[in-house]
Design an enzyme around this catalytic site. Structure first.
Site, PDB file in Angstrom:
ATOM      1  N   ASP A  13       0.805  -1.222   0.000  1.00 11.35           N
ATOM      2  CA  ASP A  13       0.000   0.000   0.000  1.00 11.35           C
ATOM      3  C   ASP A  13       0.840   1.274   0.000  1.00 11.35           C
ATOM      4  OD1 ASP A  13      -2.279  -1.598   0.071  1.00 11.35           O
ATOM      5  OD2 ASP A  13      -2.239  -1.677   2.262  1.00 11.35           O
ATOM      6  N   HIS A  41      -4.840  -1.496  -5.800  1.00 17.16           N
ATOM      7  CA  HIS A  41      -4.050  -0.370  -6.300  1.00 17.16           C
ATOM      8  C   HIS A  41      -4.979   0.763  -6.706  1.00 17.16           C
ATOM      9  CE1 HIS A  41      -0.523  -3.294  -7.381  1.00 17.16           C
ATOM     10  NE2 HIS A  41      -0.846  -3.284  -6.111  1.00 17.16           N
TER      11      HIS A  41
HETATM   12  P1  GDP Z   1      -0.809   0.460  -3.553  1.00 21.54           P
HETATM   13  O1  GDP Z   1      -1.407  -0.809  -3.098  1.00 21.54           O
HETATM   14  O2  GDP Z   1       0.655   0.516  -3.294  1.00 21.54           O
HETATM   15  O3  GDP Z   1      -1.132   0.808  -4.983  1.00 21.54           O
HETATM   16  O4  GDP Z   1      -1.441   1.611  -2.649  1.00 21.54           O
HETATM   17  P2  GDP Z   1      -3.000   1.776  -2.287  1.00 21.54           P
HETATM   18  O5  GDP Z   1      -3.718   2.249  -3.487  1.00 21.54           O
HETATM   19  O6  GDP Z   1      -3.509   0.572  -1.585  1.00 21.54           O
HETATM   20  O7  GDP Z   1      -2.914   2.900  -1.178  1.00 21.54           O
HETATM   21  C1  GDP Z   1      -2.353   4.140  -1.448  1.00 21.54           C
HETATM   22  C2  GDP Z   1      -3.385   5.210  -1.154  1.00 21.54           C
HETATM   23  O8  GDP Z   1      -2.753   6.462  -1.058  1.00 21.54           O
HETATM   24  C3  GDP Z   1      -4.443   5.383  -2.223  1.00 21.54           C
HETATM   25  O9  GDP Z   1      -5.650   5.701  -1.620  1.00 21.54           O
HETATM   26  C4  GDP Z   1      -3.914   6.548  -3.047  1.00 21.54           C
HETATM   27  O10 GDP Z   1      -4.943   7.258  -3.713  1.00 21.54           O
HETATM   28  C5  GDP Z   1      -3.291   7.386  -1.988  1.00 21.54           C
HETATM   29  N1  GDP Z   1      -2.127   8.200  -2.365  1.00 21.54           N
HETATM   30  C6  GDP Z   1      -1.195   7.938  -3.303  1.00 21.54           C
HETATM   31  N2  GDP Z   1      -0.193   8.833  -3.233  1.00 21.54           N
HETATM   32  C7  GDP Z   1      -0.500   9.673  -2.231  1.00 21.54           C
HETATM   33  C8  GDP Z   1       0.157  10.806  -1.647  1.00 21.54           C
HETATM   34  O11 GDP Z   1       1.261  11.183  -2.025  1.00 21.54           O
HETATM   35  N3  GDP Z   1      -0.489  11.434  -0.622  1.00 21.54           N
HETATM   36  C9  GDP Z   1      -1.692  11.016  -0.154  1.00 21.54           C
HETATM   37  N4  GDP Z   1      -2.241  11.698   0.845  1.00 21.54           N
HETATM   38  N5  GDP Z   1      -2.328   9.944  -0.660  1.00 21.54           N
HETATM   39  C10 GDP Z   1      -1.738   9.285  -1.673  1.00 21.54           C
HETATM   40  P1  IMO Z   2      -0.986  -4.053  -2.341  1.00 26.53           P
HETATM   41  O1  IMO Z   2      -0.583  -4.545  -3.702  1.00 26.53           O
HETATM   42  C1  IMO Z   2      -0.978  -4.670   1.958  1.00 26.53           C
HETATM   43  C2  IMO Z   2      -1.057  -8.803   3.402  1.00 26.53           C
HETATM   44  C3  IMO Z   2      -2.314  -9.204   4.133  1.00 26.53           C
HETATM   45  C4  IMO Z   2      -1.721 -10.190   5.126  1.00 26.53           C
HETATM   46  C5  IMO Z   2      -0.651 -10.895   4.296  1.00 26.53           C
HETATM   47  C6  IMO Z   2      -1.082 -12.229   3.710  1.00 26.53           C
HETATM   48  O2  IMO Z   2      -2.274  -3.343  -2.330  1.00 26.53           O
HETATM   49  O3  IMO Z   2       0.129  -3.312  -1.690  1.00 26.53           O
HETATM   50  P2  IMO Z   2      -2.679 -12.825   1.676  1.00 26.53           P
HETATM   51  O4  IMO Z   2      -4.146 -12.571   1.473  1.00 26.53           O
HETATM   52  O5  IMO Z   2      -1.802 -12.250   0.630  1.00 26.53           O
HETATM   53  O6  IMO Z   2      -2.375 -14.269   1.943  1.00 26.53           O
HETATM   54  O7  IMO Z   2      -2.338 -12.075   3.068  1.00 26.53           O
HETATM   55  O8  IMO Z   2      -0.321  -9.999   3.256  1.00 26.53           O
HETATM   56  N1  IMO Z   2      -1.271  -8.232   2.045  1.00 26.53           N
HETATM   57  C7  IMO Z   2      -1.197  -6.935   1.763  1.00 26.53           C
HETATM   58  N2  IMO Z   2      -1.016  -5.866   2.565  1.00 26.53           N
HETATM   59  N3  IMO Z   2      -1.102  -4.490   0.635  1.00 26.53           N
HETATM   60  C8  IMO Z   2      -1.256  -5.539  -0.189  1.00 26.53           C
HETATM   61  O9  IMO Z   2      -1.257  -5.422  -1.536  1.00 26.53           O
HETATM   62  C9  IMO Z   2      -1.356  -6.837   0.372  1.00 26.53           C
HETATM   63  N4  IMO Z   2      -1.525  -8.076  -0.138  1.00 26.53           N
HETATM   64  C10 IMO Z   2      -1.461  -8.925   0.908  1.00 26.53           C
HETATM   65  O10 IMO Z   2      -2.913  -8.103   4.782  1.00 26.53           O
HETATM   66  O11 IMO Z   2      -1.064  -9.504   6.162  1.00 26.53           O
HETATM   67 MG    MG Z   3      -2.934  -1.475  -1.839  1.00 20.34          MG
END
Ligand code: GDP
Ligand code: IMO
Ligand code: MG
Length: 428
Positions: A13, A41
């Site tokens: 994340d 994502h």
């Molecule tokens: P990923 O799994 O790595 O793609 O990340 P996620 O999408 O799960 O979580 C990142 C969150 O942060 C999302 O809600 C994005 O819209 C938000 N986001 C991305 N870049 C920034 C930033 O620079 N600042 C803030 N405040 N939010 C961000």
């Molecule tokens: P993105 O791509 C954050 C974590 C789960 C759990 C562990 C195992 O959005 O960054 P699983 O269901 O994969 O067997 O769970 O991995 N986990 C993530 N945490 N971001 C993710 O993906 C995750 N994908 C799995 O929360 O701790």
């Molecule tokens: Mg994510």
């Protein structure tokens, strides 16, 4: 080399989705190589928010080819739903291809994920319960059903029969009802016929693109410390989110990779269980969660929040050969009078400078912090480094020096415009 890998440098994340979207408009090919719909994502663009779980983020760019690589596990039902929902928001999507070697996630994987978690009791991993672990178990046990056979009506029924008979025996052990073969066959055959047109050998396509010096972007999922080998085992996922996974899950070798962009938050979050030395269980942690809307994209769970762990980040740079960091969410720290980052751990065995591979040792470390002056200014309107307050720049400078890795891109908000590219030459 033309290929760039985007990886999560922490526990997931980190905002990989945003970065891949920003770079995706320049990319000829975007490939996801690990995990399945445990990933979430987020992309915010032109006033729309998209949450991708299985589709490579590149799908939003009509001229980009998006590939679901061989290292992935794919829930066909969720993939079709995601395609449908994405098309409703943006009718003109890029070309999608799926590797025949990607594994299929079935309802028994999902159920087993839940049952295995329940059986772990207080040692539960906190998985996303999307069936990811059980699907990779089948892959390693060499009984998994791959996309290539799934979409062939003459092969799928026999494979399903063979695997389901084993799975139903296992479900019995858990005291759970067996699945009905015909029900799964009928439902999933429909998905297979809809997905068949996307399935073709993707490895040579990726290899040709790399050879032709096209811009190829590997979209990592999860985070480095969730890697089945390099992560904080057993509190990990079942795939290879590290940069090495880009080779394993797509059919290229390490020399095809030119750049590795390590996406990291200006602080740390983790979803699910497992040690987290810099976790903040106080008001500051709650402030970061609320200001940063730190709730899971996939499961909606509150993310555990804490200070930046530079011991972890430096290790991530080494583990992944990160050539440039992408520092995200620096804006979330605005308003804190003090910002901290762990620079080493203290432990019963003395001070340590890397994450101990043994979980029991890792669970015993305490962070040793360096303190930084905070800043009040809202950073979201910054478009160049000189727009940032000196305290924020000082924090960034320390991160670069400590990890010996330059910050190539800074993100100060979710929108694609809220991005400062500092070193263009570190991207492609
Ligand atoms: P990923 O799994 O790595 O793609 O990340 P996620 O999408 O799960 O979580 C990142 C969150 O942060 C999302 O809600 C994005 O819209 C938000 N986001 C991305 N870049 C920034 C930033 O620079 N600042 C803030 N405040 N939010 C961000
Ligand atoms: P993105 O791509 C954050 C974590 C789960 C759990 C562990 C195992 O959005 O960054 P699983 O269901 O994969 O067997 O769970 O991995 N986990 C993530 N945490 N971001 C993710 O993906 C995750 N994908 C799995 O929360 O701790
Ligand atoms: Mg994510």
């Amino acid at each position: 080399m033309s290929a760039t890998v985007v990886i999560g440098a922490q526990w997931g994340d980190e905002a990989k989705g945003k970065l891949v979207h920003v770079l995706g408009s320049q990319a000829d090919v975007v490939v996801r190589y690990s995990g399945g719909n445990n990933a979430g994502h987020t992309v915010v663009t032109d006033g729309q928010e998209y949450k991708f779980h299985l589709l490579p983020v590149g799908i939003l760019h009509p001229l980009t080819t998006s590939i679901i690589g061989s290292g992935m596990v794919v829930c066909p039902k969720e993939l079709l739903k995601e395609l449908d929902e994405t098309r409703k928001k943006q009718p003109e999507l890029g070309k999608l291809l799926i590797s025949p070697a990607a594994h299929v996630v079935f309802p028994y994987h999902r159920l087993l994920d839940k049952l295995e978690e329940e059986a772990r009791g207080s040692n539960r991993i906190g998985t996303t319960e999307r069936g990811i672990g059980p699907a990779y178990q089948d892959k390693i046990a060499r009984i998994g059903i791959r996309m290539g056979e799934f979409v062939q009506p003459e092969l799928f029924p026999a494979r399903l029969k063979e695997v389901l008979s084993v799975k139903n025996q296992i479900l019995k052990v858990y005291g759970s009802e067996p699945f009905d073969y015909n029900e799964i066959l009928n439902e999933y055959s429909q998905y297979a016929s809809q997905l068949a047109k996307y399935v073709q050998d993707t490895d040579p396509i990726i290899q040709d693109a790399v050879e032709a010096n096209d811009k190829v972007l590997f979209e990592g999922a999860q985070g480095s410390f969730l890697d089945i080998d390099a992560g904080t085992y057993p509190y990990v996922t079942s795939s290879h989110p590290t940069s090495a996974g880009a080779c394993l899950g797509t059919g290229i070798g390490p020399r095809a990779i030119g750049h590795v962009l390590g996406v990291c938050k200006a602080y740390t979050t983790r979803v699910g269980a497992g040690p987290f030395p810099t976790e903040l269980l106080d008001d500051v942690g709650e402030t970061i969660r609320q200001v940063g809307h730190e709730f899971g994209t996939t499961t909606g769970r509150p993310r555990r929040c804490g200070w930046l762990d530079l011991v972890q980040l430096r290790q991530s740079c080494r583990l992944n050969s990160i050539t440039g960091l992408v520092l995200t969410r620096l804006d979330v720290l605005s308003g804190l009078s003090e910002v901290k980052a762990a620079v080493e751990y203290s432990s019963p065995r003395g001070n340590v400078h890397s994450i101990p591979m043994n979980l029991h040792d890792f669970a015993q470390v305490s962070p040793v912090y360096k303190s930084f002056e905070g800043w009040d200014q809202d950073l979201r309107s910054a478009r160049k480094l000189s727009d940032l307050p000196p305290a924020a720049r000082n924090y960034m400078k320390f991160i670069e020096e400590f990890t010996k890795t330059p910050i190539a891109v800074l993100s100060i908000g979710p929108d694609r415009d809220e991005t400062i590219v500092i070193h263009e030459n570190l991207i492609w």
